[in-house]
Design an enzyme around this catalytic site. Sequence first.
Site, short mmCIF file in Angstrom:
data_model
loop_
_atom_site.label_atom_id
_atom_site.label_comp_id
_atom_site.label_asym_id
_atom_site.label_seq_id
_atom_site.Cartn_x
_atom_site.Cartn_y
_atom_site.Cartn_z
N LYS A 37 0.70 -1.57 0.36
CA LYS A 37 0.35 0.39 -0.07
C LYS A 37 1.01 1.52 0.19
O LYS A 37 2.42 0.86 -0.23
CB LYS A 37 -1.24 -0.05 0.69
N ARG A 135 -10.84 0.18 14.67
CA ARG A 135 -10.88 1.11 13.85
C ARG A 135 -11.53 0.55 11.93
O ARG A 135 -12.95 0.79 12.49
CB ARG A 135 -8.92 1.07 12.91
N TYR A 257 15.59 29.75 9.75
CA TYR A 257 14.67 30.22 10.52
C TYR A 257 14.86 30.94 12.03
O TYR A 257 14.67 29.85 12.44
CB TYR A 257 13.47 30.11 9.80
N MET A 305 12.07 24.70 3.96
CA MET A 305 10.97 24.13 2.68
C MET A 305 12.08 23.33 1.89
O MET A 305 11.64 22.08 0.95
CB MET A 305 10.28 24.50 2.30
#
Length: 362
Positions: A37, A135, A257, A305
């Site tokens: 998957k 679930r 940052y 990023m």
Amino acid sequence: MNRPTLTIDAEAVAANWRDLAARHASSGGGATAAAVKADAYGLGAALIAPALAAAGCRHFFVACLEEALALRTALPDRRIAVINGCPSGTERELIANDLRPVLNSLEDCARWRNAAREAGRALPALLHVDTGMARLGLDAAEFARLRETPDLLDGIALDYVMSHLVASETTDAPENAHQAQRFAAIRAAFPGVTTSLANSSGIFFGPDFASDLARPGFALYGGNPTPEQKNPMRPVVTLAAPILQIRAIEAGESVGYNAIWRAERQSLIATIGVGYADGMPRSLANRMTARFKGRDVRLVGRVSMDLMTFDVTDHPDIAPGSMLELIGPGHDIDDVGREAGTNGYEILTGLGRRYRRVAKSV
């Protein structure tokens, strides 16, 4: 081209599957499937699935219909099970492509039974009974109703009755014994029907968790199924990125940052073109280590990023163009997961699409 490169060893995946299949068989279990998957956990089902099939794997699990349809193209003659079941309107595509839904509710059972009537033949499926995950799968009330009205399965040829382990990566978790007991009761309710229980870690639990079909996933791709012990699986992925630039900074200057890291001495800072858009979480800030020629190189400052910065002051042989290994045998997906405060699953499935992806040649 010198760019961030993700190298994928499909033969190592196949070898890991063979090892897991042998271990499951040695515990008294039957066949072993492969969970492919999420595009084979992010590594590319078109590459991984044929290698597994060539190794002898005949049963494959995906999450949804779209994944199953893509996989069917690569595996025209293997069994493919769809974990998320058969949502309304998908029945014809499932049948036309010889796909097996995992029936997770009485509604799924009714829908597949009606599809069998319409098709005029029995249709294969797996039945999922929940034993603790809360679930997917029939809950206790639904399972009791199914036992009282077995005609809900008319026209359905059950391949397996299955459940899913909650805490198999923790050997002493009480949930494991509770689930084994519950699953034994489920087996007793379906005499003669084959069953499926163990995932990657469950395979290492021995005979009490062996079944007719194990369903490993993460361990196939090099993840450690026994976190309390040394990883028994072969590494599958290597991620390396070239240094774009090296900058000299003075003591007291900050990097990245929000200035969350400041140099305590004159330092050399190397920047690579990988960031959180490529699957390196921001939570790695000031915590991750890369490797260069087997030596640790520390990440400093925020993950941006598209960029990450490393302190290479103590590595005078590093230069622009040198490759830093972010994931590899000495620093694997589980290591990166721990540094990020998550797990190797999230790191592996989150590896971005901008990497140059290379299949390792034998």
